[in-house]
Design a protein around this motif. Sequence first.
Motif, PDB file in Angstrom:
ATOM      1  N   LYS A 108      47.393  31.980  37.445  1.00  0.00           N
ATOM      2  CA  LYS A 108      46.701  32.001  38.736  1.00  0.00           C
ATOM      3  C   LYS A 108      46.950  30.705  39.510  1.00  0.00           C
ATOM      4  O   LYS A 108      47.168  30.710  40.717  1.00  0.00           O
ATOM      5  CB  LYS A 108      45.202  32.175  38.467  1.00  0.00           C
ATOM      6  N   CYS A 112      48.175  30.004  43.518  1.00  0.00           N
ATOM      7  CA  CYS A 112      47.024  29.674  44.372  1.00  0.00           C
ATOM      8  C   CYS A 112      47.461  29.119  45.737  1.00  0.00           C
ATOM      9  O   CYS A 112      48.381  28.313  45.826  1.00  0.00           O
ATOM     10  CB  CYS A 112      46.160  28.640  43.648  1.00  0.00           C
ATOM     11  N   LEU A 113      46.776  29.552  46.789  1.00  0.00           N
ATOM     12  CA  LEU A 113      47.074  29.067  48.145  1.00  0.00           C
ATOM     13  C   LEU A 113      46.020  28.080  48.643  1.00  0.00           C
ATOM     14  O   LEU A 113      46.127  27.572  49.756  1.00  0.00           O
ATOM     15  CB  LEU A 113      47.147  30.261  49.112  1.00  0.00           C
ATOM     16  N   ASN A 114      44.990  27.831  47.843  1.00  0.00           N
ATOM     17  CA  ASN A 114      43.905  26.940  48.270  1.00  0.00           C
ATOM     18  C   ASN A 114      44.349  25.491  48.073  1.00  0.00           C
ATOM     19  O   ASN A 114      44.519  25.038  46.937  1.00  0.00           O
ATOM     20  CB  ASN A 114      42.651  27.237  47.434  1.00  0.00           C
ATOM     21  N   PHE A 124      41.174  23.461  37.201  1.00  0.00           N
ATOM     22  CA  PHE A 124      41.529  24.469  38.206  1.00  0.00           C
ATOM     23  C   PHE A 124      40.710  25.740  37.976  1.00  0.00           C
ATOM     24  O   PHE A 124      40.179  26.332  38.911  1.00  0.00           O
ATOM     25  CB  PHE A 124      43.029  24.802  38.154  1.00  0.00           C
ATOM     26  N   PHE A 127      37.250  25.323  39.164  1.00  0.00           N
ATOM     27  CA  PHE A 127      37.253  25.272  40.638  1.00  0.00           C
ATOM     28  C   PHE A 127      37.323  26.688  41.213  1.00  0.00           C
ATOM     29  O   PHE A 127      36.536  27.089  42.067  1.00  0.00           O
ATOM     30  CB  PHE A 127      38.463  24.446  41.103  1.00  0.00           C
ATOM     31  N   CYS A 128      38.303  27.444  40.711  1.00  0.00           N
ATOM     32  CA  CYS A 128      38.530  28.786  41.249  1.00  0.00           C
ATOM     33  C   CYS A 128      37.309  29.675  40.981  1.00  0.00           C
ATOM     34  O   CYS A 128      36.817  30.345  41.893  1.00  0.00           O
ATOM     35  CB  CYS A 128      39.792  29.376  40.622  1.00  0.00           C
ATOM     36  N   VAL A 132      35.022  31.450  43.830  1.00  0.00           N
ATOM     37  CA  VAL A 132      34.948  32.916  43.890  1.00  0.00           C
ATOM     38  C   VAL A 132      33.474  33.336  43.830  1.00  0.00           C
ATOM     39  O   VAL A 132      33.008  34.140  44.641  1.00  0.00           O
ATOM     40  CB  VAL A 132      35.766  33.549  42.740  1.00  0.00           C
ATOM     41  N   CYS A 137      35.947  30.468  48.798  1.00  0.00           N
ATOM     42  CA  CYS A 137      37.406  30.435  48.955  1.00  0.00           C
ATOM     43  C   CYS A 137      37.764  31.484  50.010  1.00  0.00           C
ATOM     44  O   CYS A 137      37.597  32.693  49.779  1.00  0.00           O
ATOM     45  CB  CYS A 137      38.127  30.744  47.643  1.00  0.00           C
ATOM     46  N   TRP A 139      40.579  32.500  51.098  1.00  0.00           N
ATOM     47  CA  TRP A 139      41.657  33.421  50.700  1.00  0.00           C
ATOM     48  C   TRP A 139      41.079  34.580  49.892  1.00  0.00           C
ATOM     49  O   TRP A 139      41.445  35.729  50.093  1.00  0.00           O
ATOM     50  CB  TRP A 139      42.704  32.687  49.846  1.00  0.00           C
ATOM     51  N   PHE A 140      40.148  34.228  48.984  1.00  0.00           N
ATOM     52  CA  PHE A 140      39.596  35.276  48.121  1.00  0.00           C
ATOM     53  C   PHE A 140      38.655  36.190  48.907  1.00  0.00           C
ATOM     54  O   PHE A 140      38.565  37.389  48.628  1.00  0.00           O
ATOM     55  CB  PHE A 140      38.844  34.653  46.933  1.00  0.00           C
ATOM     56  N   CYS A 171      44.207  36.021  48.723  1.00  0.00           N
ATOM     57  CA  CYS A 171      44.582  35.354  47.466  1.00  0.00           C
ATOM     58  C   CYS A 171      45.660  36.182  46.750  1.00  0.00           C
ATOM     59  O   CYS A 171      45.436  37.359  46.446  1.00  0.00           O
ATOM     60  CB  CYS A 171      43.348  35.213  46.579  1.00  0.00           C
TER      61      CYS A 171
HETATM   62  S1  SF4 Z   1      40.592  32.630  44.539  1.00  0.00           S
HETATM   63 FE1  SF4 Z   1      41.102  30.915  45.867  1.00  0.00          FE
HETATM   64  S2  SF4 Z   1      41.132  29.194  44.481  1.00  0.00           S
HETATM   65 FE2  SF4 Z   1      41.287  30.994  43.210  1.00  0.00          FE
HETATM   66  S3  SF4 Z   1      43.492  31.364  42.969  1.00  0.00           S
HETATM   67 FE3  SF4 Z   1      42.816  32.548  44.726  1.00  0.00          FE
HETATM   68  S4  SF4 Z   1      43.272  31.233  46.460  1.00  0.00           S
HETATM   69 FE4  SF4 Z   1      43.238  29.930  44.644  1.00  0.00          FE
END
Ligand code: SF4
Length: 629
Positions: A108, A112-114, A124, A127-128, A132, A137, A139-140, A171
Amino acid sequence: MTVGSGAEALDPAVRSAFPFERVRPGQDAFLADAARAIREGKHLLAHAPTGTGKTAVALTAAVEFARREGKLVLFLTSKHSQHWIAVETLRRMRARGLGVVGVDVIAKQGMCLNDRAPSGGLAFREFCEHHVRSRTCGWFSRPADAAAKLAVQKVLHVRELVEAARACGTCPHKAALEAARKAHVLVCDYNYVFSDIRERVLPRIERQLGDIVLVVDEAHNLPDRIRSHLTGDLDAPMLIRAGKEAKPVDPQAGAQLHEVARSVHKALQAVEGERVVGRESLLDAVEKGLRGIGYGDLLQMVIEAGETLAGRGLPTILPDVAEFLRWWRDIKEGVLRLVVGGADGKFSLRLLDPAVLSASVFRDVHASLLMSGTLHPPAMYADLLGIEPARRVLRAYPNPFPKENRRVVVDPSVTTSYDRRTPAMYARIAEELVAVAGAVPGNVAAFFPSYELLKEVLQRVRTLPIGKQLVVESQKWGAAERARALETLRALRLGGGGLLLGVQGGSLSEGVDYAGNLLAAAVIVGLPLSPPNLEVEALKAYYMRKFGAERGYDYAYVYPAVNKVLQAAGRCIRSERDRAAIVVMEARVLQPRYAKCFPQDFPLEPVADVASEVRTFFYGPVASARPCS
Ligand code: SF4
């Protein structure tokens, strides 16, 4: 174990899923075995040399069954670079009209784009998960349907999937898992199955292990990869750092960790050298430092403080400390606990027995195919991974390339045995190596058991007339330097060739494709048996208890070295047109205790004058100016 099979006619449905015009002789036996093993819920362990077309065979058998029976194929790789061939094979299947849905994912973190995400693995993850859970996030939070739909319509490589998700504002990992619910194949890393990632991913794609057909690529790597997953160290500086990090979010956790660091430091100071210890050694040291709470309470505090920090996107060591403390307390079987005393002392945990993690997986999945060009002997891998005897199918398939294109010879005049590592032996190896290099019309690679030995021989090689440009691997090399080394060899091949010096088990002797006959010869210097240390001795003792004295010794000590030799030797011949000499410079491989551990298709023939033999292979019995075509 059976060598090949081929007795069974190929099911027309399986043949029609094959992504190439024809199933080559040799592939049909492998394909029939794979289809049958999957149908019967068994585990096929296949020693299948380069050129067998392993990916096409395995995906054909697995996809045909998965589509018919509603199963999911997990195609597991040990490296990102292996994803391309799986993706290309699935695309070929689709191009031939098979409606297969394949999704490609990596870790993952790698998708990740964050841009606030920390780089540490466990940090990580915290954090994710935090973002979530708290829906912070962006993106999510956005739907992933559009990107998932694209991934279902086409087989996207993970890089393409990430870009598709970026364009949709979502995401990539979320999109991949949504697409995976509709997929027949998920291409992913070993960790997706052989770590706790499995418990998070399978429910999200609405699958259980019983729905899974596993395909494990380069499966000779699997036992060590599983072992490395449960391996870690803990020292006082880590605990001090953990205490400092925890203090702002939980002052009590910070204070407790500070005291624990002092207590652990004191315990380590009292130890001399390195030794094996019991579970209670660290538990006692931690508990002596605690003020009014227990080990479990501390663990919970560290977990929560780590989640808080990681949730804020801050780099933190707390999740790693928590994981180590939990493993040390909870894993009671098949692990080695070590302590190194003194000022730089540490507690270390090493998983000895991969079956601790893998046996239940192989028990619960529907079926599996484990394949590699060096899965030798297949029975050992079945034993190490804890695969039930009644469900094993063990096969060794023949080398598909013309026998006359490869000459394997053994130089019995040298050895790298520890008791014979003398300046005279290094000089002898250097002379033999230079003589062989002079007999080869093209690039030569020599692979040593260690960088230390490479250095000793290199010093002496430099004093001799080599006639080829030296390319010397460094321990510090990364992917860019390795790519440059291959470029150099490509350029040198047009002239007199180069002499590449690297190490066995290194990044130039395994997993690198020297395509187009880039190497005309490989010289394997020595047998890379592990140097004696507590870990190796513990592994030997553990396997000898579990599998009996002779088998246990071979599994722990001899086969890992033989595998490195076979991997290095396998770099030269990558297609039916390649032609190469392989020189094993090691007398010990002729001793019965080591010789019995080599596969039948790797003949060990001692030769008195190795350079002449190699010259004859390339130029014919009477030396001429031109190599044989
Ligand atoms: S949910 Fe957010 S922090 Fe987690 S992998 Fe996706 S983009 Fe990254």
